[in-house]
Write an enzyme that holds these catalytic residues in place. Structure first.
Site, PDB file in Angstrom:
ATOM      1  N   ASP A  73      -2.863   3.740   8.956  1.00 15.78           N
ATOM      2  CA  ASP A  73      -2.759   2.248   8.321  1.00 15.78           C
ATOM      3  C   ASP A  73      -2.407   2.953   7.141  1.00 15.78           C
ATOM      4  OD1 ASP A  73      -3.503   0.336  10.415  1.00 15.78           O
ATOM      5  OD2 ASP A  73      -5.297  -0.378  10.226  1.00 15.78           O
ATOM      6  N   PHE A  74      -3.257   2.908   6.014  1.00 13.02           N
ATOM      7  CA  PHE A  74      -2.927   3.439   4.718  1.00 13.02           C
ATOM      8  C   PHE A  74      -1.219   4.188   4.947  1.00 13.02           C
ATOM      9  CE2 PHE A  74      -6.721   1.597   4.019  1.00 13.02           C
ATOM     10  CZ  PHE A  74      -6.822   0.153   2.780  1.00 13.02           C
TER      11      PHE A  74
END
Length: 418
Positions: free
Chosen positions: A186-187
């Site tokens: 996600d990051f």
């Protein structure tokens, strides 16, 4: 700086940029948070009575009898919250959404099934030809290629890691693969989304023409796998899990210190290797780079294995601080493995002002979180407000940007559209 009226204080390199954000947990909202930390005005559209799923992500902190997700408090700061039932079958919603699009520079989303909500890229670009549209999804938008049925799949962080091939490389050869934490995919996807957003925005300012940016979680992760795919394409070799250590050079691993810490210690290349041998006090004539660290065969050789055992022993006889100081003296990369507690108490973090305090709107009290990165000399980022309560800024946005009056706002509330 844009001449339009902005709602937030002016600061940072992105001052004057307006972003409409309709994302939820975790990649896309974090991408817009990165922009907000450097001055972009981010209006986060959340579903009335429901909100961003990130609000419900444990662990929670309880302050003044109120609970807040610590991830929400960290990564949704600097945003405005507009509660809106974002389905364009409602004419009132369509009017609001299109009105905001006209006044925006960027629209970012990760809802995937936009067509069901009546949202189409072509229509948005007609309304605002300079608009940058950013999609974040697990498998990508079919307009950019791919099998439509796969593009339509739901995804999470773990799914992107698995499909990309990243997960297969994580862990040890004799154990099951592991998922990288926390929310690594996600990051990384968020950072790629922020990069693509700004690239498209710069182009729009030059040409007057907006465009669509498509970020797929699996592709974001695949980009970080160094030569893994090139290795297979050029040699036919499938890369395997190797644990922390490198099979081709040493030392490069986590080692246990005398006082019970894990210490990361690495020496890549002949120069750094020789400095390590000197710093550890080993015999450089015996443990030569060619014999012990010049490739897979050298590391696996009897002398290579002897050195590996000797490094483990050397670290076990010293405290973490002694290891760090010995390696710092010879410029060899080395660090103990910090926990949240030891990092929070670490003077280097503190001297760089990495911990900042601001008022979280949910609990109505100051919270401490990780600060702004990267550092900038002339246009630094800032936190002007903590993460908002659900719909905290709905009336503000509707009145100041779209010119709605109290009567019209009450009508929308009665219809449960805001």
């Amino acid at each position: 700086m844009s001449e339009r009226k902005m709602l937030i204080p002016e600061f940072g390199p992105f001052a004057g940029i307006r972003v409409i954000d309709s994302g939820s947990i975790f990649a896309m909202p974090y991408a817009s948070c990165m922009l907000a930390d450097f001055g972009a005005e981010v209006i986060h559209i959340e579903r009335p009575g429901v909100g961003d799923t990130l609000r419900g992500l444990a662990p929670f902190a309880e302050i003044n009898g109120k609970k807040v997700s610590t991830a929400w408090a960290q990564d949704s700061r600097n945003k405005l919250s507009l509660s809106l039932e974002l389905n364009l079958k409602h004419p009132e919603v369509k009017e609001i959404f299109y009105g905001l699009i006209k006044e925006a520079d960027i629209f970012m989303e990760n809802m995937v099934w936009l067509e069901k909500l009546g949202i189409y890229d072509e229509e948005l670009l007609k309304i605002n030809p300079k608009l940058v549209i950013v999609h974040v999804s697990g498998m990508g938008r079919p307009a950019f290629g791919g099998i439509p049925e796969i593009c339509d799949r739901a995804s999470y962080d773990m799914i992107g890691q698995a499909f990309s091939g990243w997960t297969y490389l994580q862990g040890y050869a004799d154990r099951d693969p592991v998922v990288a934490k926390p929310y690594t995919n996600d990051f990384i996807s968020a950072m790629l989304a922020a990069y693509g957003t700004l690239a498209a925005y710069i182009n729009a300012q030059k040409t007057g023409k907006g465009q669509v940016v498509d970020v797929a979680q699996f592709e974001a992760m695949a980009m970080t796998m160094a030569g893994t795919f090139a290795t297979y394409a050029m040699t036919g070799m499938v890369s395997e899990r190797t644990g922390n250590a490198s099979p081709a050079f040493q030392p490069y691993d986590l080692f246990k210190s005398k006082d019970g810490f894990y210490v990361a210690l690495g020496a890549f290349g002949k120069g750094v290797y020789n400095r390590f041998i000197k710093g550890a006090g080993f015999d450089p004539e015996y443990f030569t780079f060619e014999d012990c660290s010049s490739g897979i065969e050298a590391v696996a050789s009897p002398k290579g294995r002897e050195l590996a055992a000797k490094v483990i022993e050397w670290c076990a006889e010293r405290t973490a601080q002694e290891i760090e100081e010995a390696m710092a003296a010879v410029k060899v990369p080395c660090s103990r493995v910090n926990t949240a507690k030891s990092a929070y108490e670490n003077e280097h973090f503190r001297s760089r002002k990495d911990w900042i305090t601001y008022e979280d709107q949910t609990v109505g009290a100051n919270v401490t979180a990780f600060g702004i990165s990267p550092k900038m000399s002339d246009t630094p980022g800032n936190v002007w407000r903590g993460a908002p309560t659900l719909g905290q800024d709905t009336e503000w946005v509707l009145k100041d940007i779209l010119g709605y009056d109290d009567i019209k706002i009450e009508e929308l509330k009665d219809k449960k559209l805001i």
